[in-house]
Design a protein around this motif. Structure first.
Motif, PDB file in Angstrom:
ATOM      1  N   GLN A 155       0.801  -1.225   0.000  1.00 31.74           N
ATOM      2  CA  GLN A 155       0.000   0.000   0.000  1.00 31.74           C
ATOM      3  C   GLN A 155       0.835   1.276   0.000  1.00 31.74           C
ATOM      4  O   GLN A 155       0.332   2.344   0.280  1.00 31.74           O
ATOM      5  N   THR A 156       2.121   1.164  -0.289  1.00 32.46           N
ATOM      6  CA  THR A 156       2.979   2.349  -0.335  1.00 32.46           C
ATOM      7  C   THR A 156       2.658   3.173  -1.582  1.00 32.46           C
ATOM      8  O   THR A 156       2.500   2.606  -2.659  1.00 32.46           O
ATOM      9  N   PRO A 157       2.560   4.502  -1.485  1.00 33.02           N
ATOM     10  CA  PRO A 157       2.253   5.317  -2.667  1.00 33.02           C
ATOM     11  C   PRO A 157       3.309   5.156  -3.760  1.00 33.02           C
ATOM     12  O   PRO A 157       4.475   4.887  -3.484  1.00 33.02           O
ATOM     13  N   GLY A 158       2.884   5.346  -4.992  1.00 31.52           N
ATOM     14  CA  GLY A 158       3.806   5.262  -6.126  1.00 31.52           C
ATOM     15  C   GLY A 158       3.506   4.068  -7.001  1.00 31.52           C
ATOM     16  O   GLY A 158       2.580   3.295  -6.738  1.00 31.52           O
ATOM     17  N   PRO A 159       4.269   3.887  -8.070  1.00 30.45           N
ATOM     18  CA  PRO A 159       4.067   2.737  -8.958  1.00 30.45           C
ATOM     19  C   PRO A 159       4.207   1.421  -8.203  1.00 30.45           C
ATOM     20  O   PRO A 159       4.992   1.293  -7.274  1.00 30.45           O
ATOM     21  N   VAL A 160       3.428   0.438  -8.618  1.00 32.24           N
ATOM     22  CA  VAL A 160       3.529  -0.903  -8.043  1.00 32.24           C
ATOM     23  C   VAL A 160       4.735  -1.596  -8.660  1.00 32.24           C
ATOM     24  O   VAL A 160       4.833  -1.724  -9.879  1.00 32.24           O
ATOM     25  N   ARG A 161       5.663  -2.052  -7.820  1.00 37.48           N
ATOM     26  CA  ARG A 161       6.864  -2.744  -8.289  1.00 37.48           C
ATOM     27  C   ARG A 161       6.860  -4.160  -7.731  1.00 37.48           C
ATOM     28  O   ARG A 161       6.755  -4.352  -6.514  1.00 37.48           O
ATOM     29  N   GLN A 162       6.959  -5.153  -8.629  1.00 36.13           N
ATOM     30  CA  GLN A 162       6.886  -6.555  -8.246  1.00 36.13           C
ATOM     31  C   GLN A 162       7.907  -7.354  -9.051  1.00 36.13           C
ATOM     32  O   GLN A 162       8.361  -6.911 -10.113  1.00 36.13           O
ATOM     33  N   SER A 163       8.240  -8.538  -8.572  1.00 32.86           N
ATOM     34  CA  SER A 163       9.160  -9.397  -9.316  1.00 32.86           C
ATOM     35  C   SER A 163       8.806 -10.851  -9.067  1.00 32.86           C
ATOM     36  O   SER A 163       8.268 -11.218  -8.015  1.00 32.86           O
ATOM     37  N   VAL A 200       4.186  -0.866 -12.472  1.00 23.01           N
ATOM     38  CA  VAL A 200       2.832  -0.639 -12.975  1.00 23.01           C
ATOM     39  C   VAL A 200       2.233   0.621 -12.361  1.00 23.01           C
ATOM     40  O   VAL A 200       2.300   0.819 -11.143  1.00 23.01           O
ATOM     41  N   THR A 201       1.660   1.457 -13.216  1.00 29.15           N
ATOM     42  CA  THR A 201       0.803   2.547 -12.761  1.00 29.15           C
ATOM     43  C   THR A 201      -0.629   2.100 -13.001  1.00 29.15           C
ATOM     44  O   THR A 201      -1.100   2.087 -14.141  1.00 29.15           O
ATOM     45  N   PRO A 202      -1.337   1.654 -11.952  1.00 29.04           N
ATOM     46  CA  PRO A 202      -2.661   1.066 -12.151  1.00 29.04           C
ATOM     47  C   PRO A 202      -3.699   2.111 -12.537  1.00 29.04           C
ATOM     48  O   PRO A 202      -3.665   3.242 -12.060  1.00 29.04           O
ATOM     49  N   PRO A 203      -4.653   1.730 -13.373  1.00 28.33           N
ATOM     50  CA  PRO A 203      -5.788   2.612 -13.658  1.00 28.33           C
ATOM     51  C   PRO A 203      -6.757   2.591 -12.477  1.00 28.33           C
ATOM     52  O   PRO A 203      -6.953   1.567 -11.838  1.00 28.33           O
ATOM     53  N   THR A 204      -7.362   3.724 -12.184  1.00 24.34           N
ATOM     54  CA  THR A 204      -8.343   3.773 -11.103  1.00 24.34           C
ATOM     55  C   THR A 204      -9.701   4.241 -11.579  1.00 24.34           C
ATOM     56  O   THR A 204     -10.631   4.317 -10.789  1.00 24.34           O
ATOM     57  N   GLY A 205      -9.807   4.588 -12.861  1.00 21.23           N
ATOM     58  CA  GLY A 205     -11.098   4.988 -13.400  1.00 21.23           C
ATOM     59  C   GLY A 205     -11.293   6.480 -13.574  1.00 21.23           C
ATOM     60  O   GLY A 205     -12.315   6.914 -14.077  1.00 21.23           O
ATOM     61  N   ALA A 206     -10.347   7.295 -13.179  1.00 21.43           N
ATOM     62  CA  ALA A 206     -10.484   8.741 -13.333  1.00 21.43           C
ATOM     63  C   ALA A 206     -10.245   9.150 -14.782  1.00 21.43           C
ATOM     64  O   ALA A 206      -9.338   8.674 -15.428  1.00 21.43           O
ATOM     65  N   VAL A 258       5.142 -10.728  -1.661  1.00 21.25           N
ATOM     66  CA  VAL A 258       4.644  -9.369  -1.492  1.00 21.25           C
ATOM     67  C   VAL A 258       5.425  -8.422  -2.401  1.00 21.25           C
ATOM     68  O   VAL A 258       6.607  -8.647  -2.680  1.00 21.25           O
ATOM     69  N   SER A 259       4.778  -7.364  -2.862  1.00 19.91           N
ATOM     70  CA  SER A 259       5.396  -6.407  -3.780  1.00 19.91           C
ATOM     71  C   SER A 259       6.730  -5.919  -3.255  1.00 19.91           C
ATOM     72  O   SER A 259       6.963  -5.834  -2.053  1.00 19.91           O
ATOM     73  N   GLU A 260       7.622  -5.599  -4.200  1.00 20.55           N
ATOM     74  CA  GLU A 260       8.874  -4.960  -3.809  1.00 20.55           C
ATOM     75  C   GLU A 260       8.585  -3.581  -3.236  1.00 20.55           C
ATOM     76  O   GLU A 260       7.570  -2.964  -3.559  1.00 20.55           O
ATOM     77  N   PRO A 261       9.465  -3.067  -2.395  1.00 27.69           N
ATOM     78  CA  PRO A 261       9.291  -1.689  -1.925  1.00 27.69           C
ATOM     79  C   PRO A 261       9.197  -0.736  -3.102  1.00 27.69           C
ATOM     80  O   PRO A 261       9.916  -0.881  -4.087  1.00 27.69           O
ATOM     81  N   ARG A 262       8.307   0.239  -3.046  1.00 32.47           N
ATOM     82  CA  ARG A 262       8.062   1.126  -4.194  1.00 32.47           C
ATOM     83  C   ARG A 262       9.285   1.937  -4.561  1.00 32.47           C
ATOM     84  O   ARG A 262       9.411   2.418  -5.662  1.00 32.47           O
ATOM     85  N   GLY A 263      10.216   2.083  -3.653  1.00 32.38           N
ATOM     86  CA  GLY A 263      11.401   2.863  -3.956  1.00 32.38           C
ATOM     87  C   GLY A 263      12.440   2.105  -4.754  1.00 32.38           C
ATOM     88  O   GLY A 263      13.388   2.691  -5.248  1.00 32.38           O
ATOM     89  N   HIS A 264      12.248   0.761  -4.927  1.00 37.25           N
ATOM     90  CA  HIS A 264      13.218  -0.022  -5.677  1.00 37.25           C
ATOM     91  C   HIS A 264      13.038   0.190  -7.168  1.00 37.25           C
ATOM     92  O   HIS A 264      11.918   0.222  -7.658  1.00 37.25           O
ATOM     93  N   HIS A 265      14.110   0.325  -7.882  1.00 39.99           N
ATOM     94  CA  HIS A 265      14.046   0.502  -9.328  1.00 39.99           C
ATOM     95  C   HIS A 265      14.697  -0.681 -10.002  1.00 39.99           C
ATOM     96  O   HIS A 265      15.820  -1.064  -9.667  1.00 39.99           O
TER      97      HIS A 265
END
Length: 269
Positions: free
Chosen positions: A144-152, A173-179, A261-268
């Protein structure tokens, strides 16, 4: 007009591929994808003239093109997968995918955005298909950390005949939210022990899912899915001419790999 509160939408943008080893190779092309909220599926099919559920049409969507190909509703399939993985569900499930065009369809990647009952994005399911008829899903929890979702996740399914199995995927991933007007993106870096081998990304802008916008997308992206499958085979020929060798392995089943669980959002990646 799109009814107020509709979570579904149309995303038009660009797909980019770049292979870095053993030969540098890049391509870019325009595509559009539909974001379909599974709770809105039937209503959209009834309301929209240019999008249907039949065997043939300007644009069609078939539930059997996704999931395990059974008669079980897609949302029920997703809910079962989430429960088996111990991931919270109960909220909207939105599918980002390309429709069939004039009856033909092929999606190398379709993405399900899975939400908890309180509306939080709880998981992303990446559904990968290859040209041999195989299909595999990677179910990845989301933090739930703000920013792009980063996973591996480690590669578990044979896709390209030019790539080995001993690889890993990193998703951003930058998820769509419907806006309205929102940007959505899905980027994947493929790595081996020496580093990145391939980078691919889809980056697009949202518009309302209306008959007018569907027709405009069809006109500006003619024969979309035919272009994609033709492009895949044309690029295969070019890679062969560059000296790449084919790898074996066909996986016709539909297993699901559950990631950590997703990688920390700060990881590139």
């Amino acid at each position: 007009m799109t009814p107020a509160g509709t979570r579904s939408g149309l995303y038009a943008g660009t797909v980019f591929h770049r292979r870095t080893r053993p030969r540098v190779h890049a391509l870019q092309y325009r595509v559009f994808m539909l974001l379909l909220d599974l709770d809105e599926w039937d209503g959209l099919m009834k309301r929209l003239r240019w999008l249907g559920a039949g065997k043939f049409g300007l644009m069609t969507l078939r539930a059997s093109d996704f999931g395990d190909r059974s008669d079980t509703p897609l949302k029920t399939q997703i809910a079962t997968r989430l429960a088996e993985a111990g991931i919270e569900g109960g909220g909207p499930v939105q599918l980002l995918t390309m429709p069939r065009i004039l009856g033909y369809g092929f999606n190398p990647l379709s993405v399900f955005f899975c939400h908890a009952a309180d509306g939080r994005l709880s998981a992303i399911l990446y559904e990968v298909s290859n040209t041999f008829g195989g299909r595999h899903a990677y179910l990845m929890p989301v933090d739930q950390t703000p920013g792009p979702v980063r996973q591996s996740v480690d590669k578990a399914f044979h896709v390209s005949p030019f790539m080995d199995m001993d690889l890993a995927y990193r998703f951003a991933v930058t998820p769509p939210t419907g806006a309205s007007g929102e940007v959505a993106s899905v980027a994947i870096t493929v790595e081996d022990a020496q580093g990145p081998v391939l980078f691919t990304a889809f980056h697009a802008h949202r518009s309302e899912i209306t008959d007018r916008n569907l027709l405009a997308a069809w006109i500006t992206h003619p024969l979309l899915t035919l272009k994609v499958i033709a492009g895949i085979h044309w690029e295969a020929v070019r890679l062969l001419l560059k000296g790449l060798r084919l790898r074996g392995g066909v996986t016709p089943a539909y297993p699901v790999t559950v990631g950590a669980v997703s990688e920390p959002r700060g990881h590139h990646a």
